[in-house]
Write a protein that holds these residues in place. Structure first.
Motif, PDB file in Angstrom:
ATOM      1  N   TYR A 137      -1.218   2.811  -6.783  1.00  0.00           N
ATOM      2  CA  TYR A 137      -2.269   3.263  -7.706  1.00  0.00           C
ATOM      3  C   TYR A 137      -3.534   2.408  -7.575  1.00  0.00           C
ATOM      4  O   TYR A 137      -4.644   2.913  -7.608  1.00  0.00           O
ATOM      5  CB  TYR A 137      -1.725   3.221  -9.132  1.00  0.00           C
ATOM      6  N   LYS A 138      -3.324   1.101  -7.383  1.00  0.00           N
ATOM      7  CA  LYS A 138      -4.490   0.207  -7.324  1.00  0.00           C
ATOM      8  C   LYS A 138      -5.342   0.429  -6.066  1.00  0.00           C
ATOM      9  O   LYS A 138      -6.496   0.001  -6.015  1.00  0.00           O
ATOM     10  CB  LYS A 138      -4.055  -1.254  -7.424  1.00  0.00           C
ATOM     11  N   LYS A 139      -4.757   1.082  -5.069  1.00  0.00           N
ATOM     12  CA  LYS A 139      -5.498   1.319  -3.830  1.00  0.00           C
ATOM     13  C   LYS A 139      -6.404   2.543  -3.918  1.00  0.00           C
ATOM     14  O   LYS A 139      -7.174   2.811  -2.993  1.00  0.00           O
ATOM     15  CB  LYS A 139      -4.517   1.530  -2.659  1.00  0.00           C
ATOM     16  N   LEU A 140      -6.298   3.276  -5.004  1.00  0.00           N
ATOM     17  CA  LEU A 140      -7.094   4.502  -5.133  1.00  0.00           C
ATOM     18  C   LEU A 140      -8.530   4.185  -5.554  1.00  0.00           C
ATOM     19  O   LEU A 140      -8.782   3.192  -6.236  1.00  0.00           O
ATOM     20  CB  LEU A 140      -6.479   5.433  -6.183  1.00  0.00           C
ATOM     21  N   SER A 141      -9.447   5.055  -5.159  1.00  0.00           N
ATOM     22  CA  SER A 141     -10.828   4.909  -5.618  1.00  0.00           C
ATOM     23  C   SER A 141     -10.915   5.421  -7.057  1.00  0.00           C
ATOM     24  O   SER A 141      -9.949   6.015  -7.561  1.00  0.00           O
ATOM     25  CB  SER A 141     -11.755   5.729  -4.731  1.00  0.00           C
ATOM     26  N   ALA A 142     -12.061   5.212  -7.693  1.00  0.00           N
ATOM     27  CA  ALA A 142     -12.217   5.629  -9.098  1.00  0.00           C
ATOM     28  C   ALA A 142     -11.975   7.136  -9.246  1.00  0.00           C
ATOM     29  O   ALA A 142     -11.267   7.569 -10.171  1.00  0.00           O
ATOM     30  CB  ALA A 142     -13.617   5.265  -9.581  1.00  0.00           C
ATOM     31  N   GLY A 143     -12.525   7.911  -8.323  1.00  0.00           N
ATOM     32  CA  GLY A 143     -12.346   9.365  -8.390  1.00  0.00           C
ATOM     33  C   GLY A 143     -10.899   9.765  -8.166  1.00  0.00           C
ATOM     34  O   GLY A 143     -10.380  10.663  -8.835  1.00  0.00           O
ATOM     35  N   GLU A 144     -10.235   9.074  -7.236  1.00  0.00           N
ATOM     36  CA  GLU A 144      -8.828   9.398  -6.946  1.00  0.00           C
ATOM     37  C   GLU A 144      -7.924   9.052  -8.132  1.00  0.00           C
ATOM     38  O   GLU A 144      -6.958   9.762  -8.413  1.00  0.00           O
ATOM     39  CB  GLU A 144      -8.369   8.642  -5.699  1.00  0.00           C
ATOM     40  N   LYS A 145      -8.276   7.962  -8.822  1.00  0.00           N
ATOM     41  CA  LYS A 145      -7.484   7.599 -10.009  1.00  0.00           C
ATOM     42  C   LYS A 145      -7.573   8.713 -11.055  1.00  0.00           C
ATOM     43  O   LYS A 145      -6.586   9.039 -11.721  1.00  0.00           O
ATOM     44  CB  LYS A 145      -7.982   6.276 -10.588  1.00  0.00           C
TER      45      LYS A 145
END
Lengths: 233, 309
Positions: free
Chosen positions: B151-159
């Motif tokens: 989860y922490k590897k996701l960008s703001a939009g992906e989160k």
């Protein structure tokens, strides 16, 4: 819920979380693991060093557990379909589990010390009391992560008033007692027989009542933990 | 000015003055005189109703209280006064039931960064009786998210996409979305709105969407709740709101001829003047003025100007 609590407890022991604690508490680990034993002369004999570490390790575990398992619910859990009662049950049960688990680590080490002949029964009982008080004090009230010292103190003063002072006195007693007992057990010089009784008296007459007094605020701490507003605003 | 909307089942009645609000039979969300103090900020006397099968856009300038209102809707904050009902249920009595019917997309870091998307889905899905992992994985794949990614590897939009996938995977009746569109790429934004349209299509589900991008809401929202400084400036059917106002552009002296009670705010420019006015049906404006229906952005702009004046 029990299974969930146990799973969540052990889930927190992850390197990503642990490394924060390690870097923050790294000096403490070096201090207790190397500096104190050398300066205190606890390295003269192997069994003294083992005894000292068997006293320190449960304390260290208690501190680590306090940082890894704060008495809080993540925001996502406030959004999950749980009632206040279910959240309270979760917080209370996980807190009780945490206290019991960390306390039992102290119990196992102390019984191990008695069994190995590294410690007499009176000192062992004093150590047990010490560990249990520490587990109650740290694991019962561990504040949420990310709070600054100032915020934590303000919160303690607002919500606890006198309790913050009591916490400090109690913590000092626990540290002094642990260190005192370690000195008694790990030095070649045999102290007078009444010294260990003094430590036991401090545990029973000072630490236990102070911890009990501090625990009177536990219900309020649980209520704060299950309220998003109280714990975040 | 307070305006409230009341809508009967399957029929839009429109914008009502304060006090005229009747209880709706098939409402998804009812806020009735809700007040909440948060430090120095207060949400005052919030009243609105969102029927089932509609999308409500929550708009307002920064610090207007949009997120606080959504927090009240999600039960994170308890109201000091008034009542909140979601699908005829009250938080005080049926909090778990209500939350099981709400899907959430917030700007906060809600999930465990060190765990994978699938693990996070399982972790929090266990609390929802209708959580469907197959559906969740389908949405992850559809949104281009690898389920084994942390989860922490996701960008703001992906989160936000992840949160959206999770929100759609437990058969929610109400979606509460706090400014998600700003972080979405244009391609996904289009898909996002298609999904929302499909979500409410059967008439039994609703969406509350807070956004600064009023263009999106102009196209998507059926209802608008406009907040400013913790107060409702207007709440109502977007069409009725548009009907209620007009934007006049023209020479200053012509605009000054408009009835004073109608004028909300006048903005004088070098070459022409613009004014937002209340539209009275049948009222004839000067033919030299350009009369247009204001967009949400224009409405917000003039309302904010008026209040700051």
């Amino acid at each position: 819920m029990g299974e969930m609590i146990i799973r969540d407890y052990f889930k927190a022991f992850r390197w990503s979380k642990f490394k924060d604690v390690f870097w923050k508490g790294g000096f403490g680990i070096i201090y207790m693991g190397v500096i104190v034993p050398f300066c205190g002369g606890f390295t003269e004999k192997g069994e003294y060093y083992v005894t000292f570490q068997m006293i320190c390790l449960p304390v260290l575990f208690c501190f680590i557990s306090c940082f890894l398992h704060p008495m809080e619910l993540p925001k996502a859990m406030f959004l999950c379909p749980m009632s206040d009662r279910q959240r309270r049950d979760y917080v209370v049960q996980s807190c009780v589990f945490r206290i019991c688990f960390t306390g039992s680590v102290g119990v196992v080490f102390t019984i191990g010390m008695i069994g190995l002949g590294l410690c007499d029964v009176v000192s062992g009982v004093a150590l047990l009391g010490n560990h249990i008080c520490l587990a109650l004090l740290l694991c019962g009230f561990s504040e949420r992560k990310g709070r600054t010292e100032e915020e934590r103190n303000r919160s303690l003063l607002e919500h606890a008033g006198l309790r913050s002072g009591v916490e400090i006195v109690d913590a000092l007693c626990i540290i002094l007692c642990s260190f005192g007992i370690a000195c008694v057990l790990c030095w070649d010089t045999t102290p007078a027989p009444w010294v260990k009784w003094v430590f036991l008296a401090v545990v029973l007459l000072v630490e236990c009542p102070l911890t009990a007094y501090f625990m009177m605020g536990w219900k309020a701490a649980v209520e704060r933990a299950i309220s998003y507003e109280a714990s975040n605003c | 000015m307070y305006i409230y909307t009341c809508t009967e089942k399957k029929k839009r009645v429109g914008v009502f003055e304060k006090g005229e609000c009747e209880k709706m039979e098939h409402a998804m969300v009812i806020f009735e005189n809700v007040s909440k103090k948060l430090g120095n900020f207060t949400l005052k006397d919030i009243t609105f109703t969102l029927p089932k099968g509609y999308i409500m856009g929550v708009i307002g300038p920064n610090g207007a209280g949009k997120t606080s209102l959504l927090h009240l809707l999600l039960g994170l904050y308890k109201p000091m006064e008034g009542t909140i009902q979601v699908d005829d249920k009250e938080y005080a009595l049926e909090e778990a039931e209500i939350l099981s019917e709400i899907g959430v997309v917030l700007l906060d870091e809600l999930y465990d960064g060190s765990r994978t998307l699938l693990q996070n889905g399982r972790e929090y899905g266990r609390f929802y009786r209708n959580y469907n992992e197959v559906l969740f994985r389908e949405y992850l794949a559809r949104f281009g998210l690898e389920e084994q990614r942390k989860y922490k590897k996701l960008s703001a939009g992906e989160k936000l996409k992840f949160q959206f996938a999770f929100a759609l995977s437990h058969n929610a009746k109400l979606l509460v979305l706090d400014e998600p569109t700003g972080n979405f790429d244009p391609g996904f934004r289009k898909e996002f709105f298609q999904i929302l349209r499909k979500f409410i299509a059967d008439g039994s589900r609703s969406v509350v969407l807070s956004s600064h991008l009023t263009e999106d809401l102009d196209r998507m929202a059926d209802y608008i709740l406009y907040l400013e400084k913790g107060e409702v400036v207007f709440a109502g059917d977007i069409e009725k709101l548009r009907e209620k106002y007009r934007l006049l552009t023209g020479e200053n002296y012509k605009i000054k001829l408009v009835h004073k009670e109608q004028v909300i705010h006048v903005e004088e420019g070098t070459y022409s003047t613009r004014a937002l006015v209340k539209h009275w049906p049948g009222y004839e404006y000067d033919s030299a003025l350009t009369v247009t229906v204001p967009t949400l952005e224009e409405l917000m702009y003039f309302m904010t100007k008026r209040r700051s004046k």
